[in-house]
Design an enzyme around this catalytic site. Structure first.
Site, PDB file in Angstrom:
ATOM      1  N   ALA A 129       0.789  -1.233   0.000  1.00 10.59           N
ATOM      2  CA  ALA A 129       0.000   0.000   0.000  1.00 10.59           C
ATOM      3  C   ALA A 129       0.831   1.300   0.000  1.00 10.59           C
ATOM      4  O   ALA A 129       0.620   2.172  -0.855  1.00 10.59           O
ATOM      5  CB  ALA A 129      -0.978  -0.034   1.172  1.00 10.59           C
TER       6      ALA A 129
ATOM      7  N   ASP B   5      -3.957  -2.655   3.949  1.00 17.55           N
ATOM      8  CA  ASP B   5      -4.121  -1.843   2.729  1.00 17.55           C
ATOM      9  C   ASP B   5      -5.195  -0.788   2.884  1.00 17.55           C
ATOM     10  O   ASP B   5      -5.225   0.200   2.159  1.00 17.55           O
ATOM     11  CB  ASP B   5      -4.456  -2.741   1.546  1.00 17.55           C
ATOM     12  CG  ASP B   5      -3.253  -3.582   1.174  1.00 17.55           C
ATOM     13  OD1 ASP B   5      -2.993  -4.573   1.878  1.00 17.55           O
ATOM     14  OD2 ASP B   5      -2.553  -3.215   0.215  1.00 17.55           O
TER      15      ASP B   5
ATOM     16  N   LYS C 117      -3.886  -8.588   2.881  1.00 17.27           N
ATOM     17  CA  LYS C 117      -3.753  -9.690   1.921  1.00 17.27           C
ATOM     18  C   LYS C 117      -4.608 -10.899   2.317  1.00 17.27           C
ATOM     19  O   LYS C 117      -4.687 -11.241   3.499  1.00 17.27           O
ATOM     20  CB  LYS C 117      -2.271 -10.070   1.830  1.00 17.27           C
ATOM     21  CG  LYS C 117      -1.921 -11.168   0.859  1.00 17.27           C
ATOM     22  CD  LYS C 117      -2.432 -10.928  -0.558  1.00 17.27           C
ATOM     23  CE  LYS C 117      -1.962  -9.621  -1.152  1.00 17.27           C
ATOM     24  NZ  LYS C 117      -2.673  -9.272  -2.411  1.00 17.27           N
TER      25      LYS C 117
HETATM   26  O1  MRU Z   1      -1.098  -7.261  -3.251  1.00 12.80           O
HETATM   27  P1  MRU Z   1      -0.005  -6.577  -2.503  1.00 12.80           P
HETATM   28  O2  MRU Z   1       1.306  -7.298  -2.562  1.00 12.80           O
HETATM   29  O3  MRU Z   1       0.115  -5.117  -2.886  1.00 12.80           O
HETATM   30  O4  MRU Z   1      -0.503  -6.633  -1.005  1.00 12.80           O
HETATM   31  C1  MRU Z   1       0.293  -6.092   0.009  1.00 12.80           C
HETATM   32  C2  MRU Z   1      -0.258  -6.300   1.350  1.00 12.80           C
HETATM   33  O5  MRU Z   1      -1.319  -6.856   1.535  1.00 12.80           O
HETATM   34  C3  MRU Z   1       0.508  -5.720   2.479  1.00 12.80           C
HETATM   35  O6  MRU Z   1       0.403  -6.514   3.623  1.00 12.80           O
HETATM   36  C4  MRU Z   1      -0.079  -4.329   2.770  1.00 12.80           C
HETATM   37  O7  MRU Z   1      -0.010  -3.535   1.622  1.00 12.80           O
HETATM   38  C5  MRU Z   1       0.586  -3.635   3.859  1.00 12.80           C
HETATM   39  S1  MRU Z   1       2.131  -3.075   3.297  1.00 12.80           S
HETATM   40  C6  MRU Z   1       2.880  -2.059   4.346  1.00 12.80           C
END
Ligand code: MRU
Length: 368
Positions: free
Chosen positions: A55, A248, A259
């Protein structure tokens, strides 16, 4: 953070200020390739195709995308209309991480459209750089607050190893430096606390296996890769002292989208009295919504990410292999929502609070 002992950020601008450099995160850990983003459409593609992901990094990439859009605006009769169109395009690249919309809107809000284009370009650059530097500072603060939680557990365990479970990659590759969930981990490690991290592989794209394991290894943090389904078993056997994940999008009431699979970890943690922490910069909070399950848009991605797994073959080639009958239909939900009641505390740049409206209000009164 470090790759082969060299300090990097996950995104940086070239010295002529015309190109943005990022790592192609689809190739880690097998190949370290730097990708050039030279215009706002490149930035859109980098986010959409997950060359960059996570994110906060998505947000910063979009902010630099807006800066590159100002460089493209030289032959445009109506600069404002052009930039608003580019902003919408960037915002449409991924739906769940709210940092994306936040960063694009912030750059736009810092532009004075009644001045000459050169000034607008300078303002956009300053804004993107500021968002980037702030993110580093914010993650470092999250690390300081989260460190206190790890220290408390280390004290209770009288120096025995503190076992932390994390899901996906909320590390420095998902931010600019430090990471969110990993910042307390790096700070604890650097302070000499004996820690060990259980790394969920995080199907379908394996951000845990590919990115988190890589990062922790580069920093010298003890870790073990586990299948996504192993966490509950480990918790039942007292092998997890705490869970820390990123997010996110978080609602003003403390529901957390992260995720896919995060919710199941929170359920298992709850059942086993394992504290479940979520580390987040406030740019990840969507102050406009209350019910995460109903209101957070969940990204639905290509079924091929479920049907194929990518890895390095014995021939040293990065390849994709099919793991089911070719005709099998697959569903690929990118994120899930963990309700606030399953979150022990939120760790933010302003401190630690309950995952509730009251908790967030105590740290961010100006938002209420
Ligand atoms: O699909 P992605 O790889 O962008 O998902 C990322 C995540 O779910 C992370 O855990 C989330 O962005 C937190 S990152 C500081």
């Amino acid at each position: 953070m470090k790759i082969h002992d060299t300090h990097y950020h996950s995104i940086w601008l070239s010295s002529d200020q015309k190109t943005v450099h990022v790592f192609d995160q689809r190739l880690f850990p097998h190949e370290i390739k730097i990708v050039d983003i030279t215009n706002s459409e490149d930035a859109y593609v980098a986010i959409k195709e997950m060359i960059v992901r996570g994110a906060p990094l998505i947000g910063v990439t979009a902010a630099f995308g807006m800066y590159l859009a100002t460089l493209e605006a030289t032959d445009k009769r109506n600069v404002k209309t052009f930039l608003l169109e580019r902003a919408e395009r960037l915002k449409s690249s991924r739906p769940t991480a709210v940092n994306l919309m936040w960063a694009v809107d912030r750059v736009l809000s810092e532009l004075d459209f009644y001045t000459e284009l050169k000034n607008i370009q300078q303002q956009a650059l300053a804004s993107a750089e500021k968002i980037k530097l702030e993110d580093i500072e914010i993650c470092s603060k999250i690390g300081d607050y989260g460190l206190q939680l790890i220290e408390e557990i280390a004290q209770k365990k009288e120096g025995e190893t503190v076992n932390i479970l994390t899901h996906c990659n909320a590390g420095w590759l998902a931010t600019i430096d430090w990471g969110t969930a990993t910042a307390p981990i790096y700070k604890a490690h650097d302070k000499g606390i004996d820690i060990h991290v259980w790394v969920d592989e995080t199907r379908p794209r394996n951000q845990g296996a590919n990115l988190t394991a890589f990062e922790l290894g580069q920093h010298g943090v003890k870790h073990t890769l586990i299948t996504d389904n192993a966490g509950g078993h480990l918790m039942q056997h007292g092998l997890v002292d705490m869970v820390i994940v990123g997010t996110d999008r978080t609602t003003r009431t403390g529901d957390v989208a992260n995720k896919i699979g995060t919710y199941l970890k929170a359920l298992a943690a709850n059942d086993n009295n394992v504290p479940f922490y979520v580390a987040l910069p406030s740019s990840t909070i969507d102050w406009t919504i209350e019910n995460g399950v109903k209101e957070i848009p969940i990204e639905l991605r290509s079924e091929n990410e479920v049907k194929y797994v990518q890895g390095k073959s014995k021939n040293n080639k990065i390849e994709q292999v099919l793991i089911c009958p070719e005709s099998t239909p697959a569903a690929n939900y990118g994120f899930d929502v963990t309700p606030a009641r399953l979150v022990t505390k939120l760790i933010t740049e302003r401190g630690i609070c309950d995952a509730s409206e009251k908790g967030l209000q105590s740290l961010f009164p100006e938002k209420f």
